[in-house]
Design a protein around this motif. Sequence first.
Motif, PDB file in Angstrom:
ATOM      1  N   TYR A 244       0.893  -1.203  -0.124  1.00  0.00           N
ATOM      2  CA  TYR A 244       0.010   0.074  -0.021  1.00  0.00           C
ATOM      3  C   TYR A 244       1.045   0.966   0.100  1.00  0.00           C
ATOM      4  O   TYR A 244       1.917   1.268   0.049  1.00  0.00           O
ATOM      5  CB  TYR A 244      -0.992  -0.084   1.302  1.00  0.00           C
ATOM      6  N   GLY A 245       0.158   2.521   0.015  1.00  0.00           N
ATOM      7  CA  GLY A 245       0.763   3.788  -0.121  1.00  0.00           C
ATOM      8  C   GLY A 245       0.204   4.807   0.814  1.00  0.00           C
ATOM      9  O   GLY A 245      -0.479   4.178   1.842  1.00  0.00           O
ATOM     10  N   HIS A 246      -0.188   5.948   0.149  1.00  0.00           N
ATOM     11  CA  HIS A 246      -0.980   6.888   0.802  1.00  0.00           C
ATOM     12  C   HIS A 246      -0.465   7.853   2.178  1.00  0.00           C
ATOM     13  O   HIS A 246      -0.724   8.725   2.199  1.00  0.00           O
ATOM     14  CB  HIS A 246      -2.411   6.212   1.044  1.00  0.00           C
ATOM     15  N   LEU A 247      -0.028   6.949   3.015  1.00  0.00           N
ATOM     16  CA  LEU A 247       0.454   7.345   4.102  1.00  0.00           C
ATOM     17  C   LEU A 247       1.863   8.302   3.897  1.00  0.00           C
ATOM     18  O   LEU A 247       2.090   9.478   4.742  1.00  0.00           O
ATOM     19  CB  LEU A 247       0.561   6.474   5.267  1.00  0.00           C
ATOM     20  N   HIS A 248       2.634   8.208   2.968  1.00  0.00           N
ATOM     21  CA  HIS A 248       3.814   8.654   2.820  1.00  0.00           C
ATOM     22  C   HIS A 248       4.819   8.417   3.911  1.00  0.00           C
ATOM     23  O   HIS A 248       5.528   9.293   4.419  1.00  0.00           O
ATOM     24  CB  HIS A 248       3.708  10.211   2.552  1.00  0.00           C
ATOM     25  N   ILE A 249       4.627   7.130   4.302  1.00  0.00           N
ATOM     26  CA  ILE A 249       5.359   6.862   5.685  1.00  0.00           C
ATOM     27  C   ILE A 249       6.202   5.350   4.987  1.00  0.00           C
ATOM     28  O   ILE A 249       5.396   4.567   5.698  1.00  0.00           O
ATOM     29  CB  ILE A 249       4.701   6.644   6.987  1.00  0.00           C
ATOM     30  N   PRO A 250       7.276   5.363   4.302  1.00  0.00           N
ATOM     31  CA  PRO A 250       7.511   4.077   3.927  1.00  0.00           C
ATOM     32  C   PRO A 250       8.073   3.230   4.948  1.00  0.00           C
ATOM     33  O   PRO A 250       9.100   3.501   5.519  1.00  0.00           O
ATOM     34  CB  PRO A 250       8.677   4.433   2.942  1.00  0.00           C
TER      35      PRO A 250
END
Length: 292
Positions: A244-250
């Motif tokens: 997933y992505g979206h949070l910009h917290i890799p």
Amino acid sequence: MCDDRDVPLDRGAAPNLLAVSDLHVAFPENREIVANLRPESAADWLLVAGDVGELIADIEWALRTLRERFATVVWAPGNHELWTHRADPVRLRGEQRYLHLVEMCRRLGVITPEDPYPVWEGPGGPVTIAPLFLLYDYTFRPPGAATKAAGLARAYETGVVCSDESMLHPDPYPNRESWCWARVEATERRLAQLDSGIRTILMNHFPLVREPTRVLRYPEFAQWCGTERTADWHVRFNAAAMVYGHLHIPRTTWHDGVPFQEVSLGYPREWQARRDPPVLPQRILPVGCGQG
Ligand SMILES: [Fe+2]
Ligand SMILES: [Fe+2]
């Protein structure tokens, strides 16, 4: 794997299943990163977990560029692709905009959530790759907020309101949560028909469980980050990993033994503030050191 223009492609190398999200190519710095993104092997696959950009022309440029380099590209939409942005000559809204993007992907040879799920047969396989488009339904509410209205009221009080509220139109659905629920129901039926003997890679722009949102700087933002209806999907649908992505917290977190890999690039102001340069794309399979 990022910015390796001078490294020749190893055509004999074992293939990798790779993933990236939140490329946000409207930013020139991010566009340059995409322009320089290369596979390690000619047979590498790339999963693109949404927020490529906002304008149809930008999204098309990025996906075409990636498709020319990777053996297979699989895309799921983020919220930004679904915005009807004032600068975009394509004025489509909601589901029509999504279907327009799906048609564009088919022209480019990019696999979407509307296509048969491909099976990765490379190292770590076989796994069924399931790109998902599920949206969110305001159930990841702030503490004490019992309803969507209460959660949103808290967001407006604190000034943390996602731009989706004005730019992501749910047409023809009455609201974004109705669109989400329709997507969840149709997707659930489809996943239930998969061969339970083959593991899956579930890719969605939003995390399928709430826990990764607990570290958000602004907890009110979690309302726009998923739905409680998918909380057990990684177990029910035999996931080897959730991307997933979206949070910009890799980072990677583990839920019921399943790695949840947040594979975002994010905005330049975010990745430039970190000590280390972004690692793009991230490897999903084969599993490397330190990952079970
Ligand atoms: Fe994003
Ligand atoms: Fe997003």
